[in-house]
Scaffold this motif. Structure first.
Motif, PDB file in Angstrom:
ATOM      1  N   LEU A   1       0.836  -1.204   0.000  1.00 26.27           N
ATOM      2  CA  LEU A   1       0.000   0.000   0.000  1.00 26.27           C
ATOM      3  C   LEU A   1       0.870   1.253   0.000  1.00 26.27           C
ATOM      4  O   LEU A   1       0.595   2.231  -0.702  1.00 26.27           O
ATOM      5  CB  LEU A   1      -0.928   0.014   1.218  1.00 26.27           C
ATOM      6  CG  LEU A   1      -1.938  -1.120   1.322  1.00 26.27           C
ATOM      7  CD1 LEU A   1      -2.794  -0.949   2.569  1.00 26.27           C
ATOM      8  CD2 LEU A   1      -2.822  -1.167   0.085  1.00 26.27           C
ATOM      9  N   ASP A   2       1.919   1.216   0.804  1.00 25.56           N
ATOM     10  CA  ASP A   2       2.832   2.362   0.826  1.00 25.56           C
ATOM     11  C   ASP A   2       3.550   2.522  -0.511  1.00 25.56           C
ATOM     12  O   ASP A   2       3.788   3.638  -0.958  1.00 25.56           O
ATOM     13  CB  ASP A   2       3.847   2.216   1.964  1.00 25.56           C
ATOM     14  CG  ASP A   2       3.254   2.642   3.307  1.00 25.56           C
ATOM     15  OD1 ASP A   2       2.498   3.634   3.311  1.00 25.56           O
ATOM     16  OD2 ASP A   2       3.534   2.002   4.327  1.00 25.56           O
TER      17      ASP A   2
ATOM     18  N   ASN B   1       1.208   4.250  -2.839  1.00 19.99           N
ATOM     19  CA  ASN B   1       1.174   5.696  -2.594  1.00 19.99           C
ATOM     20  C   ASN B   1       2.428   6.390  -3.120  1.00 19.99           C
ATOM     21  O   ASN B   1       2.357   7.456  -3.732  1.00 19.99           O
ATOM     22  CB  ASN B   1       1.026   5.973  -1.095  1.00 19.99           C
ATOM     23  CG  ASN B   1      -0.413   5.807  -0.627  1.00 19.99           C
ATOM     24  OD1 ASN B   1      -1.329   5.793  -1.446  1.00 19.99           O
ATOM     25  ND2 ASN B   1      -0.604   5.668   0.664  1.00 19.99           N
TER      26      ASN B   1
ATOM     27  N   LEU C   1       2.600   9.245  -6.107  1.00 24.57           N
ATOM     28  CA  LEU C   1       3.279  10.535  -5.971  1.00 24.57           C
ATOM     29  C   LEU C   1       4.369  10.673  -7.031  1.00 24.57           C
ATOM     30  O   LEU C   1       4.563  11.748  -7.605  1.00 24.57           O
ATOM     31  CB  LEU C   1       3.899  10.659  -4.573  1.00 24.57           C
ATOM     32  CG  LEU C   1       2.913  10.845  -3.418  1.00 24.57           C
ATOM     33  CD1 LEU C   1       3.631  10.714  -2.077  1.00 24.57           C
ATOM     34  CD2 LEU C   1       2.240  12.201  -3.506  1.00 24.57           C
TER      35      LEU C   1
ATOM     36  N   ASP D   1       2.970  11.780 -10.177  1.00 24.65           N
ATOM     37  CA  ASP D   1       2.730  13.230 -10.180  1.00 24.65           C
ATOM     38  C   ASP D   1       4.004  13.969 -10.559  1.00 24.65           C
ATOM     39  O   ASP D   1       3.976  14.973 -11.274  1.00 24.65           O
ATOM     40  CB  ASP D   1       2.248  13.693  -8.796  1.00 24.65           C
ATOM     41  CG  ASP D   1       0.745  13.505  -8.622  1.00 24.65           C
ATOM     42  OD1 ASP D   1       0.045  13.490  -9.654  1.00 24.65           O
ATOM     43  OD2 ASP D   1       0.288  13.357  -7.492  1.00 24.65           O
TER      44      ASP D   1
ATOM     45  N   TRP E   1       8.672  14.287  -3.016  1.00 22.92           N
ATOM     46  CA  TRP E   1       7.694  13.316  -2.537  1.00 22.92           C
ATOM     47  C   TRP E   1       7.169  13.749  -1.191  1.00 22.92           C
ATOM     48  O   TRP E   1       7.779  14.509  -0.489  1.00 22.92           O
ATOM     49  CB  TRP E   1       8.324  11.932  -2.414  1.00 22.92           C
ATOM     50  CG  TRP E   1       9.649  11.841  -3.049  1.00 22.92           C
ATOM     51  CD1 TRP E   1      10.857  12.019  -2.459  1.00 22.92           C
ATOM     52  CD2 TRP E   1       9.908  11.593  -4.430  1.00 22.92           C
ATOM     53  NE1 TRP E   1      11.840  11.874  -3.380  1.00 22.92           N
ATOM     54  CE2 TRP E   1      11.300  11.611  -4.598  1.00 22.92           C
ATOM     55  CE3 TRP E   1       9.085  11.333  -5.528  1.00 22.92           C
ATOM     56  CZ2 TRP E   1      11.897  11.393  -5.833  1.00 22.92           C
ATOM     57  CZ3 TRP E   1       9.686  11.118  -6.741  1.00 22.92           C
ATOM     58  CH2 TRP E   1      11.074  11.154  -6.886  1.00 22.92           C
ATOM     59  N   SER E   2       6.050  13.195  -0.868  1.00 23.78           N
ATOM     60  CA  SER E   2       5.496  13.480   0.452  1.00 23.78           C
ATOM     61  C   SER E   2       5.380  12.211   1.272  1.00 23.78           C
ATOM     62  O   SER E   2       4.455  12.033   2.030  1.00 23.78           O
ATOM     63  CB  SER E   2       4.128  14.138   0.319  1.00 23.78           C
ATOM     64  OG  SER E   2       4.275  15.393  -0.269  1.00 23.78           O
ATOM     65  N   MET E   3       6.310  11.312   1.074  1.00 32.69           N
ATOM     66  CA  MET E   3       6.270  10.100   1.892  1.00 32.69           C
ATOM     67  C   MET E   3       6.901  10.404   3.245  1.00 32.69           C
ATOM     68  O   MET E   3       7.513  11.438   3.446  1.00 32.69           O
ATOM     69  CB  MET E   3       7.045   8.973   1.201  1.00 32.69           C
ATOM     70  CG  MET E   3       6.402   8.464  -0.065  1.00 32.69           C
ATOM     71  SD  MET E   3       4.754   7.798   0.183  1.00 32.69           S
ATOM     72  CE  MET E   3       5.091   6.261   1.052  1.00 32.69           C
TER      73      MET E   3
ATOM     74  N   GLN F   1      -2.539   6.029 -12.682  1.00 35.18           N
ATOM     75  CA  GLN F   1      -2.698   6.368 -11.264  1.00 35.18           C
ATOM     76  C   GLN F   1      -3.991   5.771 -10.707  1.00 35.18           C
ATOM     77  O   GLN F   1      -4.019   5.255  -9.592  1.00 35.18           O
ATOM     78  CB  GLN F   1      -2.694   7.885 -11.072  1.00 35.18           C
ATOM     79  CG  GLN F   1      -1.293   8.474 -11.092  1.00 35.18           C
ATOM     80  CD  GLN F   1      -1.295   9.977 -10.860  1.00 35.18           C
ATOM     81  OE1 GLN F   1      -2.135  10.688 -11.403  1.00 35.18           O
ATOM     82  NE2 GLN F   1      -0.356  10.468 -10.077  1.00 35.18           N
TER      83      GLN F   1
ATOM     84  N   ARG G   1      -4.540   3.010  -7.750  1.00 28.86           N
ATOM     85  CA  ARG G   1      -5.509   3.194  -6.666  1.00 28.86           C
ATOM     86  C   ARG G   1      -6.414   1.956  -6.562  1.00 28.86           C
ATOM     87  O   ARG G   1      -6.773   1.538  -5.466  1.00 28.86           O
ATOM     88  CB  ARG G   1      -6.322   4.456  -6.950  1.00 28.86           C
ATOM     89  CG  ARG G   1      -7.252   4.885  -5.868  1.00 28.86           C
ATOM     90  CD  ARG G   1      -6.537   5.504  -4.695  1.00 28.86           C
ATOM     91  NE  ARG G   1      -7.478   5.739  -3.613  1.00 28.86           N
ATOM     92  CZ  ARG G   1      -7.172   5.785  -2.330  1.00 28.86           C
ATOM     93  NH1 ARG G   1      -5.920   5.641  -1.947  1.00 28.86           N
ATOM     94  NH2 ARG G   1      -8.082   5.990  -1.428  1.00 28.86           N
TER      95      ARG G   1
ATOM     96  N   PHE H   1      -4.606  -0.644  -4.828  1.00 31.73           N
ATOM     97  CA  PHE H   1      -4.640  -0.286  -3.412  1.00 31.73           C
ATOM     98  C   PHE H   1      -5.939  -0.784  -2.766  1.00 31.73           C
ATOM     99  O   PHE H   1      -5.926  -1.479  -1.758  1.00 31.73           O
ATOM    100  CB  PHE H   1      -4.516   1.236  -3.309  1.00 31.73           C
ATOM    101  CG  PHE H   1      -4.455   1.787  -1.909  1.00 31.73           C
ATOM    102  CD1 PHE H   1      -3.243   2.159  -1.345  1.00 31.73           C
ATOM    103  CD2 PHE H   1      -5.607   1.978  -1.168  1.00 31.73           C
ATOM    104  CE1 PHE H   1      -3.174   2.688  -0.072  1.00 31.73           C
ATOM    105  CE2 PHE H   1      -5.557   2.502   0.112  1.00 31.73           C
ATOM    106  CZ  PHE H   1      -4.334   2.859   0.658  1.00 31.73           C
TER     107      PHE H   1
END
Lengths: 675, 397
Positions: free
Chosen positions: B126-127, B130, B134, B137, B212-214, B365, B369, B372
């Motif tokens: 799942l991570d 994500n 990102l 993007d 990234w926003s991890m 994307q 999802r 996911f």
């Protein structure tokens, strides 16, 4: 760029010098000439009439600011925000003129030169655009929220006040202290913010920008004069085909500003794996903090970013504002929602229910605002994700409830509670249920189907039977609560069988069901949900248990006090068999002593119930004994050693009954009475 | 969203399994039936990946338009097919292991260990999903830079200013695709800011293209490694039971996630490794091994350059970007027609890639999802089954 060429348009700059003390061109300054003054004058007149620049002048203005060609142009900014806008206006006019000439056919001869000028101008404007944005990237300060107290209030109302596993009396304080540890830094944060509240124009709250239908509270992230400059530049970049550059620059600068705001709001970056590994207690705190942060993010931070995009780009081109908005907040929004998502897919267990409901409630509250802020087509994925998380949280809540029901049914402890008092499971379940009633509004929406119950369907003797038709007018949630009570009793009935003494088993059931009734009666919410009909059933059940107890214990004892078998038939003499009578008294004494000894350590925690049961015992025991004694005392007293047979006076018995169900051994009662 | 290439035979396969099992489970002759189901599952996995392997076009470098035979390895379209196959495998897996089965069967050894391992891999994936989303993007950002270059270089006649504009965008594009660690990317804007005024015009750090926003310290490479741990083929008696599909599904999951991380820029790909143990002796794994070798080859080719992702479109973008920068550096008006034609071709190709990205990234994307969602749903179902099994083994009172 040579000094020669700069001379030609130098005068205009010089005209402004006395006012602004600009030092754009130190060298040409020495060449102050009358020529320049006259040119400047003529230019001004020219503007008044035409409101446009000659193409040549425009080109020269552009070239003068070509940062690839001169040091000065590189070091100075046109839009410096100093209040003097003449230079900026002139530059914009020059760009307009170049654009105009590009679109008209007549100047096609020199189009190459003009083309080059527009590229230079666009590169310049891009830099100016970036510079204005960067000089206004003060991260959003949560203390600029005008109602910190309100935030805290809402925080305290959504935090669940009681924890079913802990004793209910202490939980209130406990959650208060919890609350304090969380809110303290917040207070400090706020007072700090207030102390250093410079209230720069950046953070000036635009209090007029409420939207009537939602709780969105935008603030002005960038002062209006800078917004105006940005809009002027954006218009020209877009009309020259530099839309992508514009979005790129805008997104990169604003995104780092949002990132900084996230840090200020203490929004953590946690992976889903991290969240699964953390202890639930830690997560509870994080959920509390997240709820607060999410409200600020959606209603203020994101909403303000959206407003800023609209201010700068609305009408400049088709949905440019949306593109810029998403460029800025998509990453942060995903990061924000990621935490709630991680919680929504965590393993289900009963203790998680109420925090998950808090999260669900918070997100439900936010949904209308999320729909407003992320209303565009391009932000659909955010909207969808938020809705998915919400439904997953609802699903989790449903799953947890049925998990809880199963846990109650299967709770396996086999050790009988000493003294037949209230089982920890009963307390846990009832506290849990009363918490459920606190979340009635939410759960009534989430729990839409009644429990699938009843051995008539499953044929499983391990599941209690329940006739759903009795509860047709009840909501599914109500029926679930009743069902939980049914399975709790079913489990308790099973546990009661672990008592060797049938009387104690009845006492245990009486105590526990009575506790259930008291808990339901004590909460108006719960009482309404369970309903008086079922409450009556429960009351009947513990009364029945009390009766069964009395029967199991006292029928035997009272049997000693019967007349039958004492009279010697056929004889004329006294007609009472002394030996039989002695045996009777001995039997009674032994039995009562035994009952007294064992049942003094049994416990009825509810004082009133304890009192009632003792009275009920006395009402049967004392008159029977008094009359037995009255009838037969003389027969014993006329014999030898009457004290061996009549051990108790009526008063003794009355006193002894008072020792019952106190949970204390008789020896201690005697000591206490002796003192 | 449904999987886009749901095989026709899949629906009937699922139906057949559940119906048959319901009929058969009550009697005791279910063993043969089960063997048959397992073999079928095994065969389908082999078939799916071998189809993917055989339709992967060999020529991944230049001629993209002529790839009528199939999609180029690690291209957007190819990744979408890979995810489709994954979704189908996943559905069949659940049909074989979970559907209509007594939950107690999945708690017996060795499944009592294998299933939690698989669920754990699920959470880890799942991570990865994500992170890859990102990363895509970030690829959209590259696409925009390329679009700027295309818009600039399409102009006729081509002027100095437009060439400079294109060069600026291309330099940023190429720089972003160099293996700068995410820290450098994150510092990008800070640095620009501290300059106060503009630095050089072509300064690529102005574009914070890849960020990234991890979570901090999260590493895609480490995540994949963690997913690989304890991944060993069942042996002996175990290899005929449910341990086999567990292992197959784990392998497919790890392979798909590994491939995504290899293709798409995401946080900390360093040390991903070009190989992970696949069972050479097992037939169904052969096509996967083939694909892995192809990807590893690509990886080795690009490794020295320090790539941020093997995504085919990105790689071509990089190449075209380099060549167009070269052109921009030596640009002077007028350019000889021959050179101009070549540039025009490159610009067109770059435009094509942009178009592919424009059309493909969003659906990709969405598909990630969907993966996911699927992993989450299966996890929930398995956990429920585990709980039920736990309950039925605890004797009711």
């Amino acid at each position: 760029m040579s000094h020669n060429t700069s001379l030609l348009f130098f005068p205009h700059t010089q005209r402004n010098l006395p006012k602004t003390k600009r030092h754009l061109f130190p060298q040409p300054l020495s060449l102050s000439l009358s020529l320049s003054l006259s040119l400047s004058l003529s230019l001004s007149i020219f503007f008044l009439i035409m409101e446009s620049l000659p193409l040549e002048t425009a080109e020269k203005i552009i070239l003068r600011w070509d940062s690839t060609a001169s040091e000065e142009a590189r070091d100075k900014m046109i839009f410096s925000g100093g209040g003097d806008r003449d230079e900026a206006d002139l530059y914009l006019q020059a760009v307009d003129e170049i654009q105009r000439s590009l679109s008209s056919v007549s100047v096609s001869v020199s189009s190459d030169k003009v083309n080059s000028a527009i590229q230079i101008a666009m590169a310049r404007l891009e830099d100016e655009f970036r510079n204005i944005l960067i000089s206004h990237t003060n991260p959003f300060d949560p203390s600029s929220e005008d109602e910190p107290s309100q935030t805290l209030d809402s925080l305290s109302t959504t935090s669940s006040p009681k924890h079913p596993l802990t004793n209910e009396e202490t939980t209130e304080e406990e959650s208060d202290s919890n609350h304090n540890t969380i809110s303290t830094p917040l207070f400090r944060f706020n007072s700090d913010g207030a102390a250093s509240s410079v209230r720069s124009s950046v953070n000036s709250v635009n209090s007029s920008s409420y939207r009537s239908t939602s709780s969105i509270r935008e603030i002005d992230l960038i002062p209006s004069d800078a917004v105006y400059d940005l809009r002027c530049i954006a218009e020209r970049m877009v009309s020259s085909g530099y839309l992508r550059e514009c979005i790129q620059v805008y997104g990169s600068v604003r995104k780092s500003s949002v990132d900084a705001s996230f840090r200020k709001l203490q929004i953590e970056k946690l992976s889903i794996g991290d969240v699964q590994r953390l202890e639930w207690e830690q997560l509870e705190n994080k959920i509390r903090r997240w709820i607060r942060a999410a409200k600020v993010c959606v209603r203020t931070l994101f909403a303000s970013e959206k407003k800023l995009c609209e201010q700068i780009f609305d009408g400049v081109g088709t949905s440019i504002d949306d593109a810029c908005f998403m460029e800025t907040v998509k990453g942060p929004a995903i990061q924000l929602f990621n935490f709630a998502e991680a919680i929504s897919i965590s393993r289900r267990s009963p203790e998680k229910l109420f925090k998950i409901l808090d999260l669900h409630d918070a997100l439900t509250d936010l949904m209308p605002d999320i729909d407003v802020v992320f209303d565009s087509k391009s932000s659909e994925s955010i909207r969808v994700q938020a809705a998915e998380i919400l439904s997953r949280l609802g699903e989790a809540a449903r799953g947890i409830l049925s998990e809880f029901e199963n846990a109650v049914l299967r709770e396996p402890s086999r050790v009988a509670v000493p003294g037949g008092t209230i089982h920890p499971l009963t307390r846990y379940v009832m506290n849990y249920i009363s918490l459920i009633s606190d979340y009635k509004v939410t759960l009534n929406e989430l729990i839409v189907s009644k429990p699938s119950t009843g051995s008539r369907y499953s044929g499983d003797p391990g599941i209690p039977d329940m006739d759903l038709s009795e509860f047709e007018e009840k909501t599914p949630l109500d029926v679930h609560l009743i069902w939980i009570i049914v399975i709790l009793q079913f489990n308790l009935d099973g546990k009661s069988k672990h008592y060797r003494d049938a009387s104690l088993a009845h006492l245990f059931v009486m105590n526990n069901v009575h506790y259930i009734v008291q808990k339901v009666r004590g909460s108006p919410e719960l009482r309404e949900m369970i309903g008086d009909d079922y409450l009556k059933k429960l009351t009947g059940k513990f009364r029945q248990a009390a009766t069964s107890y009395q029967r199991a214990t006292w029928v035997r004892v009272l049997y000693c006090l019967r007349d039958e078998g004492l009279h010697v038939s056929g004889g004329f003499s006294s007609g009472v068999s002394k030996s039989a009578l002695r045996e009777r008294f001995k039997a009674f004494n032994a039995m009562f002593e035994e009952v007294h000894r064992t049942q003094a350590v049994w416990l009825i925690p509810d004082l009133q119930l304890r009192e009632e049961l003792r009275i009920s015992i006395s009402e049967k025991l004392i008159p029977a004994y008094r009359s037995f004694l009255g009838r037969f005392r003389s027969h014993i007293e006329s014999g030898r050693h009457p004290e061996n047979y009549i051990k108790y006076s009526v008063e003794d018995l009355e006193d002894a009954v008072l020792d019952f169900f106190e949970g204390i051994p008789v020896s201690q009662h005697l000591r206490r009475r002796a003192e | 969203m449904p999987a886009t290439t749901e095989n026709n035979n899949q629906g009937s396969f699922l139906g057949r399994i559940s119906i048959r099992r319901n009929q058969v489970m009550s009697m005791d002759g279910s063993h043969d039936q089960e063997m048959e189901d397992l073999e079928l599952f095994q065969k389908h996995i082999g078939d799916r990946f071998s189809e993917l392997l055989s339709s992967t076009s060999e020529d991944s470098s230049s001629s993209s338009s002529s790839s009528s035979s199939g999609d180029a390895l690690l291209s957007i379209a190819w990744l979408r097919r890979l995810l489709d196959e994954f979704l189908c495998c996943e559905a069949e897996f659940k049909a074989v292991v979970l559907m209509g089965r007594d939950p107690s069967q999945i708690t017996k050894p060795p499944l009592d260990k294998l299933l939690p391992d698989l669920l754990d891999r699920g959470v880890k994936s799942l991570d990865v999903c994500n992170a890859v989303t990102l990363g895509l993007d970030a690829v959209k950002n590259l696409q925009r830079l390329a679009e700027i270059a295309v818009a600039a270089l399409e102009q006729t006649p081509l002027g100095d200013g437009q060439v400079r504009r294109a060069k600026k965008a291309l330099s940023a594009l190429v720089a972003a695709m160099l293996n700068d660690d995410s820290n450098a990317a994150a510092k990008g804007t800070e640095r620009t800011r501290s300059f106060g005024r503009r630095a050089g015009n072509t300064n690529a750090t102005k574009y914070k293209s890849l960020s990234w926003s991890m979570a901090k310290n999260w590493s895609a490479a480490k995540q994949i490694h963690a997913m690989m741990s304890n991944l060993t083929a069942p042996r002996g008696a175990e290899s005929s039971g449910l341990a086999q599909p567990m292992y197959m599904m784990s392998t497919v999951l790890v392979f798909v996630m590994w491939t995504l991380v290899a293709a798409v820029p995401c946080q900390e790909r360093n040390g991903l490794g070009t190989h992970f143990p696949l069972p050479r002796q097992l037939g169904w794994a052969q096509p996967m091994i083939g694909l892995q070798e192809k990807i590893a080859e690509e990886w080795k080719k690009k490794e020295k350059k320090g790539n941020v992702g093997l995504l085919e479109e990105m790689q071509r973008m990089d190449k075209l970007g380099q060549s167009l920068i070269e052109f921009a550096d030596s640009f002077q008006f007028p350019t000889e027609t021959e050179r101009m034609d070549e540039v025009k071709k490159h610009v067109e190709e770059l435009g094509d890639i942009c178009k592919k990205m424009e059309e493909g990234l969003e659906p990709l994307q969405q598909q990630i999802r969907e993966v996911f969602h699927r992993v989450v749903r299966s996890r929930t179902e398995f956990l429920l089954a585990l709980d039920q099994a736990a309950k039925s083994t605890t004797p009711a009172l």
